[in-house]
Motif scaffolding. Structure first.
Motif, PDB file in Angstrom:
ATOM      1  N   GLU A  17       0.751  -1.330  -0.045  1.00  0.00           N
ATOM      2  CA  GLU A  17      -0.169   0.003   0.113  1.00  0.00           C
ATOM      3  C   GLU A  17       0.891   1.074   0.317  1.00  0.00           C
ATOM      4  O   GLU A  17       0.374   2.239  -0.772  1.00  0.00           O
ATOM      5  CB  GLU A  17      -1.049   0.131   1.062  1.00  0.00           C
ATOM      6  CG  GLU A  17      -0.784  -0.197   2.137  1.00  0.00           C
ATOM      7  CD  GLU A  17      -0.370  -1.854   2.552  1.00  0.00           C
ATOM      8  OE1 GLU A  17       0.084  -1.696   3.508  1.00  0.00           O
ATOM      9  OE2 GLU A  17      -0.977  -2.815   2.327  1.00  0.00           O
ATOM     10  N   MET A  18       1.935   1.250   0.692  1.00  0.00           N
ATOM     11  CA  MET A  18       2.693   2.524   0.704  1.00  0.00           C
ATOM     12  C   MET A  18       3.301   2.761  -0.610  1.00  0.00           C
ATOM     13  O   MET A  18       3.340   3.721  -0.746  1.00  0.00           O
ATOM     14  CB  MET A  18       3.925   2.055   1.763  1.00  0.00           C
ATOM     15  CG  MET A  18       3.370   2.198   3.286  1.00  0.00           C
ATOM     16  SD  MET A  18       1.940   3.010   3.504  1.00  0.00           S
ATOM     17  CE  MET A  18       2.722   4.505   3.566  1.00  0.00           C
ATOM     18  N   PHE A  21       1.112   4.875  -2.797  1.00  0.00           N
ATOM     19  CA  PHE A  21       1.130   6.431  -2.563  1.00  0.00           C
ATOM     20  C   PHE A  21       2.311   7.078  -2.743  1.00  0.00           C
ATOM     21  O   PHE A  21       2.227   8.156  -3.029  1.00  0.00           O
ATOM     22  CB  PHE A  21       0.648   6.288  -1.233  1.00  0.00           C
ATOM     23  CG  PHE A  21      -0.513   5.571  -1.043  1.00  0.00           C
ATOM     24  CD1 PHE A  21      -1.532   5.797  -1.859  1.00  0.00           C
ATOM     25  CD2 PHE A  21      -0.671   4.756   0.023  1.00  0.00           C
ATOM     26  CE1 PHE A  21      -2.688   4.954  -1.914  1.00  0.00           C
ATOM     27  CE2 PHE A  21      -1.755   4.142  -0.010  1.00  0.00           C
ATOM     28  CZ  PHE A  21      -2.829   4.310  -0.894  1.00  0.00           C
ATOM     29  N   LYS A  22       3.682   6.299  -2.483  1.00  0.00           N
ATOM     30  CA  LYS A  22       4.736   6.879  -2.423  1.00  0.00           C
ATOM     31  C   LYS A  22       4.772   7.931  -3.608  1.00  0.00           C
ATOM     32  O   LYS A  22       4.055   8.079  -4.556  1.00  0.00           O
ATOM     33  CB  LYS A  22       5.775   5.930  -2.682  1.00  0.00           C
ATOM     34  CG  LYS A  22       6.362   5.940  -1.440  1.00  0.00           C
ATOM     35  CD  LYS A  22       7.326   4.817  -1.582  1.00  0.00           C
ATOM     36  CE  LYS A  22       8.145   4.982  -2.738  1.00  0.00           C
ATOM     37  NZ  LYS A  22       9.208   4.517  -3.100  1.00  0.00           N
ATOM     38  N   GLU A  26       1.702  12.621  -5.541  1.00  0.00           N
ATOM     39  CA  GLU A  26       0.151  12.312  -5.813  1.00  0.00           C
ATOM     40  C   GLU A  26      -0.675  13.468  -5.137  1.00  0.00           C
ATOM     41  O   GLU A  26      -1.817  13.715  -5.990  1.00  0.00           O
ATOM     42  CB  GLU A  26      -0.381  11.035  -4.808  1.00  0.00           C
ATOM     43  CG  GLU A  26       0.566   9.911  -5.294  1.00  0.00           C
ATOM     44  CD  GLU A  26      -0.344   9.008  -5.850  1.00  0.00           C
ATOM     45  OE1 GLU A  26      -1.267   8.939  -5.090  1.00  0.00           O
ATOM     46  OE2 GLU A  26       0.123   8.203  -6.389  1.00  0.00           O
ATOM     47  N   HIS A  88      -0.999   8.953   9.048  1.00  0.00           N
ATOM     48  CA  HIS A  88      -1.879   7.773   9.068  1.00  0.00           C
ATOM     49  C   HIS A  88      -2.763   7.745  10.310  1.00  0.00           C
ATOM     50  O   HIS A  88      -3.482   7.004  10.391  1.00  0.00           O
ATOM     51  CB  HIS A  88      -1.421   6.518   8.724  1.00  0.00           C
ATOM     52  CG  HIS A  88      -0.786   6.747   7.147  1.00  0.00           C
ATOM     53  ND1 HIS A  88      -1.351   7.547   6.212  1.00  0.00           N
ATOM     54  CD2 HIS A  88       0.351   6.450   6.833  1.00  0.00           C
ATOM     55  CE1 HIS A  88      -0.156   7.573   5.240  1.00  0.00           C
ATOM     56  NE2 HIS A  88       0.719   6.818   5.656  1.00  0.00           N
ATOM     57  N   TYR A  94      -4.098   3.018   7.824  1.00  0.00           N
ATOM     58  CA  TYR A  94      -2.795   2.599   7.933  1.00  0.00           C
ATOM     59  C   TYR A  94      -1.777   2.652   9.072  1.00  0.00           C
ATOM     60  O   TYR A  94      -1.150   2.551   9.122  1.00  0.00           O
ATOM     61  CB  TYR A  94      -2.074   3.978   7.405  1.00  0.00           C
ATOM     62  CG  TYR A  94      -1.928   3.641   5.816  1.00  0.00           C
ATOM     63  CD1 TYR A  94      -2.806   4.056   5.002  1.00  0.00           C
ATOM     64  CD2 TYR A  94      -0.760   2.595   5.498  1.00  0.00           C
ATOM     65  CE1 TYR A  94      -2.765   3.507   3.523  1.00  0.00           C
ATOM     66  CE2 TYR A  94      -0.847   2.350   4.274  1.00  0.00           C
ATOM     67  CZ  TYR A  94      -1.726   2.455   3.275  1.00  0.00           C
ATOM     68  OH  TYR A  94      -1.689   2.190   2.107  1.00  0.00           O
ATOM     69  N   THR A 320      -8.291   8.524  -2.607  1.00  0.00           N
ATOM     70  CA  THR A 320      -7.124   8.767  -1.353  1.00  0.00           C
ATOM     71  C   THR A 320      -6.474   7.592  -0.755  1.00  0.00           C
ATOM     72  O   THR A 320      -6.739   6.735  -1.023  1.00  0.00           O
ATOM     73  CB  THR A 320      -8.010   9.494  -0.175  1.00  0.00           C
ATOM     74  OG1 THR A 320      -8.797   8.579   0.490  1.00  0.00           O
ATOM     75  CG2 THR A 320      -8.938  10.641  -0.919  1.00  0.00           C
ATOM     76  N   ARG A 321      -5.533   7.980   0.012  1.00  0.00           N
ATOM     77  CA  ARG A 321      -4.621   6.967   0.401  1.00  0.00           C
ATOM     78  C   ARG A 321      -5.583   5.965   1.352  1.00  0.00           C
ATOM     79  O   ARG A 321      -5.671   4.673   1.217  1.00  0.00           O
ATOM     80  CB  ARG A 321      -3.862   7.521   1.375  1.00  0.00           C
ATOM     81  CG  ARG A 321      -2.705   8.068   0.902  1.00  0.00           C
ATOM     82  CD  ARG A 321      -1.532   8.648   1.886  1.00  0.00           C
ATOM     83  NE  ARG A 321      -0.334   9.183   1.059  1.00  0.00           N
ATOM     84  CZ  ARG A 321       0.676   9.280   1.866  1.00  0.00           C
ATOM     85  NH1 ARG A 321       0.721   9.227   3.132  1.00  0.00           N
ATOM     86  NH2 ARG A 321       1.533   9.826   1.069  1.00  0.00           N
ATOM     87  N   GLU A 322      -6.473   6.548   2.001  1.00  0.00           N
ATOM     88  CA  GLU A 322      -7.386   5.649   2.764  1.00  0.00           C
ATOM     89  C   GLU A 322      -8.076   4.785   1.998  1.00  0.00           C
ATOM     90  O   GLU A 322      -8.400   3.767   2.343  1.00  0.00           O
ATOM     91  CB  GLU A 322      -8.296   6.322   3.714  1.00  0.00           C
ATOM     92  CG  GLU A 322      -7.256   7.006   4.919  1.00  0.00           C
ATOM     93  CD  GLU A 322      -7.465   8.228   5.254  1.00  0.00           C
ATOM     94  OE1 GLU A 322      -8.255   9.178   4.458  1.00  0.00           O
ATOM     95  OE2 GLU A 322      -6.304   9.050   5.590  1.00  0.00           O
ATOM     96  N   GLN A 324      -7.518   3.944  -1.037  1.00  0.00           N
ATOM     97  CA  GLN A 324      -6.908   3.017  -1.680  1.00  0.00           C
ATOM     98  C   GLN A 324      -6.344   1.897  -0.663  1.00  0.00           C
ATOM     99  O   GLN A 324      -6.221   0.632  -0.901  1.00  0.00           O
ATOM    100  CB  GLN A 324      -5.585   3.423  -2.278  1.00  0.00           C
ATOM    101  CG  GLN A 324      -5.898   4.143  -3.605  1.00  0.00           C
ATOM    102  CD  GLN A 324      -4.802   4.326  -4.313  1.00  0.00           C
ATOM    103  OE1 GLN A 324      -3.703   4.715  -3.696  1.00  0.00           O
ATOM    104  NE2 GLN A 324      -4.732   4.795  -5.683  1.00  0.00           N
ATOM    105  N   ALA A 325      -6.363   2.311   0.373  1.00  0.00           N
ATOM    106  CA  ALA A 325      -5.811   1.495   1.731  1.00  0.00           C
ATOM    107  C   ALA A 325      -6.635   0.164   1.911  1.00  0.00           C
ATOM    108  O   ALA A 325      -6.393  -0.837   2.189  1.00  0.00           O
ATOM    109  CB  ALA A 325      -5.671   2.224   2.944  1.00  0.00           C
TER     110      ALA A 325
END
Length: 374
Positions: A17-18, A21-22, A26, A88, A94, A320-322, A324-325
């Motif tokens: 996951e990380m 986003f890295k 983004e 996170h 996260y 968003t990261r979340e 996707q997370a």
DNA sequence: CAACCTTTGAAGGGT
DNA sequence: ACCCTTCAAAGGTTG
């Protein structure tokens, strides 16, 4: 690209996951991306956000709960990847890929059919099912409610966790039935008869539109297609989604309803089921696609998968990261589950099964704008 | 009717 | 450690 820390190995790509986003800046990208389908995204996001918020809350609880135990282990291994921690913190997801409950260890709620409002479940529900299908059904793989529990000796830990709640073990079975022999022999009682986890029919997405899924389908990723069964297929007789008849694409419903059912029931089919093919577990994006495809199709009135996938690819980046997370986590769970069920399976096993030669895809990477529907 | 297209991510092998 | 290839889904299109 994701092999950021290549190590991923041992634990199923905890870092995945990380990675995504890295870099990539983004932030900006997302903003820009949003532009392309504001309407869609707005909609999409709103739905995601709403639920995700809920998830986050509940999730936090769960995480907290679960983290105490397994996270400890998990975290230790991946702490490095999570160092971003601060960001996170409340994101929920996260905080350490809280694997809070992985199937065999602690079946995460998401996998529990009747489970109390499981936070995790919410997590999954993030993506609203356009057609009344519970998100989980599509995201949670390897499950089968009907799946028969006769507790097989599960590979690894399953059996060793006596403490696990009873339904867990049952669910367990339902998630991923026993691997046939090394990978495979599914005891008759274990056959995937009930529900697939992996896709069964190609029409899966389209049908869902018209119906509501029986609750029983709730855990199968493909439940919609399954349940409705392209042909009213009876739940029993459906092989495990991950397992596909060698020759055919699972999409053809002809697909074996017999394959697994046959062993103990109808002897009619001569076709011997050569060994079933165990498919790769779906990655985060694939899970996302599966879930969102129908939505995109509905919104854009597109049919071509290639076009749809392009849209989905962009939307994916816009998440968003979340957001996707959630998918990364699901994917990770799937991988773990898959690994436990088919310990000896290797992605390599399927190499060459599909004669594909991607040939020159490089060439025109024309950045079409035709990505947003409407 | 099989392969292509198209996407991202995981995994495996090679260097 | 990095790079490359293959596969995973999916369904219309193409040869």
């Amino acid at each position: 690209m994701p092999q950021l820390n290549s190590g991923g190995g041992d634990d199923l790509g905890a870092n995945d996951e990380m990675i995504s986003f890295k870099d990539e800046g983004e932030q900006d990208e997302k903003i820009q991306e949003n532009a392309f389908t504001e309407g869609d995204l707005a909609d999409l996001k709103s739905s995601l956000v709403n639920e995700s918020e809920i998830n986050q809350n509940s999730n936090a609880a769960v995480v907290r709960r679960g983290q105490q135990d397994e996270q400890r282990v998990y975290a230790e291994k991946h702490r490095e990847h999570l160092d971003e921690g601060p960001k996170h913190q409340d994101g929920g997801m996260y905080k350490a890929p809280s694997y809070s409950g992985y199937p065999f260890l602690m079946l995460p709620d998401p996998y529990l059919p009747n489970g109390p409002v499981s936070p995790s479940a919410n997590k999954v529900s993030v993506v609203q099912q356009p057609h009344g299908m519970h998100p989980l059904t599509s995201l949670l793989p390897y499950s089968n409610e009907h799946f028969n529990p006769s507790p097989p000796h599960l590979p690894t830990d399953m059996s060793q966790k006596p403490g696990v709640h009873r339904h867990q073990s049952q669910d367990l079975a339902s998630f991923y039935p026993l691997p046939p022999g090394g990978v495979g022999q599914i005891p008759p009682s274990m056959s995937w008869q009930s529900q697939p986890v992996y896709p069964l029919s190609s029409c899966g997405f389209r049908q869902p539109y018209s119906s509501s899924l029986p609750s029983s389908s709730s855990y199968s990723r493909f439940s919609h297609s399954l349940m409705l069964g392209p042909s009213g297929m009876h739940p029993t007789g459906i092989p495990h989604p991950a397992i596909v008849p060698p020759s055919g694409k699972q999409e053809h419903d002809q697909f074996d309803r017999n394959m697994y059912a046959k062993p103990h029931s109808e002897p009619k089919r001569e076709r011997e089921p050569k060994k079933p093919v165990i498919k790769k577990p779906l990655n985060a994006f694939m899970l996302y696609m599966k879930e969102m495809r129908a939505k995109v199709i509905a919104e854009c009135t597109l049919k071509e998968s290639a076009a749809i996938n392009q849209i989905l690819g962009r939307r994916w980046h816009a998440l968003t990261r979340e957001e996707q997370a959630k998918y990364y986590e699901l994917a990770r769970k799937e991988r773990q589950l898959h690994m436990q069920l088919y310990p000896s399976w290797s992605a390599r096993d399927n190499y060459g099964k599909r004669k594909r030669r991607k040939r020159d895809k490089q060439q025109d990477s024309t950045t079409d704008n035709s990505l947003d529907c409407s």
